[in-house]
Design a protein around this motif. Structure first.
Motif, PDB file in Angstrom:
ATOM      1  N   ALA A   1      13.870  -7.131  86.152  1.00  0.00           N
ATOM      2  CA  ALA A   1      13.595  -5.810  86.711  1.00  0.00           C
ATOM      3  C   ALA A   1      13.569  -4.752  85.610  1.00  0.00           C
ATOM      4  CB  ALA A   1      14.645  -5.448  87.761  1.00  0.00           C
ATOM      5  N   ALA A   2      14.500  -4.860  84.656  1.00  0.00           N
ATOM      6  CA  ALA A   2      14.560  -3.905  83.546  1.00  0.00           C
ATOM      7  C   ALA A   2      13.327  -4.037  82.652  1.00  0.00           C
ATOM      8  CB  ALA A   2      15.824  -4.133  82.732  1.00  0.00           C
ATOM      9  N   ALA A   3      12.895  -5.293  82.429  1.00  0.00           N
ATOM     10  CA  ALA A   3      11.715  -5.528  81.594  1.00  0.00           C
ATOM     11  C   ALA A   3      10.461  -4.959  82.256  1.00  0.00           C
ATOM     12  CB  ALA A   3      11.539  -7.023  81.346  1.00  0.00           C
ATOM     13  N   LEU A   4      10.327  -5.150  83.585  1.00  0.00           N
ATOM     14  CA  LEU A   4       9.168  -4.628  84.315  1.00  0.00           C
ATOM     15  C   LEU A   4       9.180  -3.104  84.355  1.00  0.00           C
ATOM     16  CD1 LEU A   4       9.035  -7.179  87.261  1.00  0.00           C
ATOM     17  CD2 LEU A   4       7.378  -6.937  85.411  1.00  0.00           C
TER      18      LEU A   4
ATOM     19  N   GLU B   1      24.439  -1.563  79.857  1.00  0.00           N
ATOM     20  CA  GLU B   1      24.538  -2.555  80.930  1.00  0.00           C
ATOM     21  C   GLU B   1      23.529  -3.687  80.715  1.00  0.00           C
ATOM     22  OE1 GLU B   1      24.060  -0.549  84.623  1.00  0.00           O
ATOM     23  OE2 GLU B   1      25.893   0.657  84.392  1.00  0.00           O
ATOM     24  N   LEU B   2      22.319  -3.314  80.297  1.00  0.00           N
ATOM     25  CA  LEU B   2      21.295  -4.325  80.047  1.00  0.00           C
ATOM     26  C   LEU B   2      21.691  -5.202  78.863  1.00  0.00           C
ATOM     27  CD1 LEU B   2      18.548  -5.527  80.699  1.00  0.00           C
ATOM     28  CD2 LEU B   2      17.495  -3.790  79.231  1.00  0.00           C
TER      29      LEU B   2
ATOM     30  N   ILE C   1      22.115  -9.239  78.877  1.00  0.00           N
ATOM     31  CA  ILE C   1      21.349 -10.082  77.957  1.00  0.00           C
ATOM     32  C   ILE C   1      22.253 -11.007  77.166  1.00  0.00           C
ATOM     33  CG2 ILE C   1      19.947 -10.040  75.849  1.00  0.00           C
ATOM     34  CD1 ILE C   1      18.570  -7.543  76.986  1.00  0.00           C
ATOM     35  N   ILE C   2      23.396 -10.509  76.672  1.00  0.00           N
ATOM     36  CA  ILE C   2      24.257 -11.384  75.866  1.00  0.00           C
ATOM     37  C   ILE C   2      24.894 -12.466  76.733  1.00  0.00           C
ATOM     38  CG2 ILE C   2      26.427 -10.070  76.017  1.00  0.00           C
ATOM     39  CD1 ILE C   2      24.941 -12.063  73.025  1.00  0.00           C
ATOM     40  N   TRP C   3      25.171 -12.142  77.996  1.00  0.00           N
ATOM     41  CA  TRP C   3      25.664 -13.193  78.895  1.00  0.00           C
ATOM     42  C   TRP C   3      24.579 -14.250  79.114  1.00  0.00           C
ATOM     43  CZ3 TRP C   3      30.103 -14.999  80.350  1.00  0.00           C
ATOM     44  CH2 TRP C   3      31.235 -14.172  80.350  1.00  0.00           C
ATOM     45  N   GLN C   4      23.315 -13.794  79.195  1.00  0.00           N
ATOM     46  CA  GLN C   4      22.211 -14.741  79.370  1.00  0.00           C
ATOM     47  C   GLN C   4      22.035 -15.594  78.127  1.00  0.00           C
ATOM     48  OE1 GLN C   4      20.672 -15.167  82.348  1.00  0.00           O
ATOM     49  NE2 GLN C   4      19.925 -17.016  81.325  1.00  0.00           N
ATOM     50  N   VAL C   5      22.149 -14.986  76.945  1.00  0.00           N
ATOM     51  CA  VAL C   5      22.062 -15.732  75.687  1.00  0.00           C
ATOM     52  C   VAL C   5      23.154 -16.801  75.638  1.00  0.00           C
ATOM     53  CG1 VAL C   5      22.420 -15.558  73.177  1.00  0.00           C
ATOM     54  CG2 VAL C   5      20.936 -13.923  74.342  1.00  0.00           C
TER      55      VAL C   5
ATOM     56  N   LEU D   1      19.454 -12.764  85.861  1.00  0.00           N
ATOM     57  CA  LEU D   1      18.064 -12.889  85.436  1.00  0.00           C
ATOM     58  C   LEU D   1      17.177 -11.887  86.162  1.00  0.00           C
ATOM     59  CD1 LEU D   1      17.592 -16.759  85.184  1.00  0.00           C
ATOM     60  CD2 LEU D   1      17.283 -15.113  83.341  1.00  0.00           C
ATOM     61  N   ASN D   2      17.439 -11.685  87.464  1.00  0.00           N
ATOM     62  CA  ASN D   2      16.672 -10.698  88.234  1.00  0.00           C
ATOM     63  C   ASN D   2      16.876  -9.297  87.666  1.00  0.00           C
ATOM     64  OD1 ASN D   2      15.584 -12.584  89.973  1.00  0.00           O
ATOM     65  ND2 ASN D   2      17.245 -12.396  91.473  1.00  0.00           N
ATOM     66  N   THR D   3      18.105  -8.995  87.253  1.00  0.00           N
ATOM     67  CA  THR D   3      18.404  -7.686  86.657  1.00  0.00           C
ATOM     68  C   THR D   3      17.620  -7.492  85.360  1.00  0.00           C
ATOM     69  OG1 THR D   3      20.652  -7.661  87.580  1.00  0.00           O
ATOM     70  CG2 THR D   3      20.233  -6.244  85.667  1.00  0.00           C
ATOM     71  N   ILE D   4      17.599  -8.546  84.521  1.00  0.00           N
ATOM     72  CA  ILE D   4      16.887  -8.469  83.240  1.00  0.00           C
ATOM     73  C   ILE D   4      15.380  -8.342  83.468  1.00  0.00           C
ATOM     74  CG2 ILE D   4      16.336  -9.723  81.116  1.00  0.00           C
ATOM     75  CD1 ILE D   4      19.158 -10.963  81.303  1.00  0.00           C
TER      76      ILE D   4
END
Length: 269
Positions: free
Chosen positions: A241-244, A206-207, A211-215, A236-239
């Motif tokens: 949150a995953a990074a944190l 899912e992440l 990410i590819i949609w963000q790219v 972006l909030n999802t990405i």
């Protein structure tokens, strides 16, 4: 054509040159005149398509006017040199010995995905994005990707003359070849993404999709063709949150390791 004037990557902002100026200072082995169309100099300079030209010190004309692309595409050639958009396929820039050696060193430091890995990644990206076409592009060096956009010349002129494209009934996101994502298989993000697509963990998959949609949206923003950037906010909030969360897990793991080491030392005493 001799009366045409435009800015160039070889001159400072505000200084316009003619096609004759460009041809006169061309290297003898350069048989093409390169140009890029962008809303501003800043967007032209920072375009992913400019990377290889900057690296090889190849001059590029900057076109901002709504009729410039139309004029260049119909002019096609000047004094025996073909006029080419830097976004065109099949461009091969001449390389000096120094540039060739630098590229060899870069290749050693950051190896690219193999052809099989690149094909697999492109196929996965295309399946994920749906309507977008995906391909690897060697002219992109430092960026992860670029969005290639081809519009009919009259539509380009119409859009360039209006800040509100929606008022013309033109939907950037729905216009055919808009959805071509050109990726850099040597970029760290794309290499990590290639690994993530093979994961069996739903959370990682899912992440990877987010990410590819963000790219893809990053590339479209850089190209000035994303209709509504606000659509990215939830993703972006999802990405983030995953990074944190990953950072928290890493920090917690480090804390456990330190506590274990202290415990071991106490037992030894």
């Amino acid at each position: 054509a001799p009366l045409l004037r435009c800015e160039t990557s070889a001159e400072e902002s505000g200084k316009a040159v003619s096609l004759d100026d460009y041809v006169e200072r061309c290297p003898e082995d350069q048989d093409q005149i390169y140009y890029i169309c962008a809303p501003s100099r800043e967007m032209a300079v920072n375009s992913a398509y400019m990377e290889s030209f900057n690296k090889s010190n190849t001059e590029v004309l900057f076109l901002y006017g709504q009729a410039d692309e139309f004029v260049m595409s119909h002019l096609r050639e000047y004094k025996g040199k073909k006029i080419v958009n830097v976004e065109s396929e099949g461009i091969t820039l001449p390389k000096s010995k120094e540039t060739a050696e630098e590229e060899k060193e870069d290749e050693k430091e950051s190896s690219s995905l193999t052809k099989a890995e690149t094909d697999q990644l492109c196929s996965w990206i295309q399946d994920t994005l749906g309507s977008a076409k995906v391909k690897a592009y060697s002219m992109i060096v430092g960026h992860q990707s670029a969005a290639e956009r081809r519009l009919h010349q009259m539509q380009m002129q119409m859009v360039a003359g209006h800040k509100d494209a929606a008022g013309l009934g033109i939907n950037f996101d729905a216009m055919g070849p808009v959805g071509t994502l050109e990726i850099n298989p040597a970029h760290p993000i794309l290499k990590q993404l290639s690994t993530a697509t093979l994961s069996h963990e739903p959370r990682k998959k899912e992440l990877a999709e987010a990410i590819i949609w963000q790219v893809f949206d990053n590339a479209r923003i850089a190209a000035g063709v994303l209709d509504d950037p606000r659509s990215m906010l939830a993703r972006l909030n999802t990405i983030l949150a995953a990074a944190l969360q990953e950072e928290h897990v890493t920090a917690a793991s480090g804390e456990v390791d330190r506590e274990g080491s202290v415990s071991d030392e106490s037992d030894m005493k």
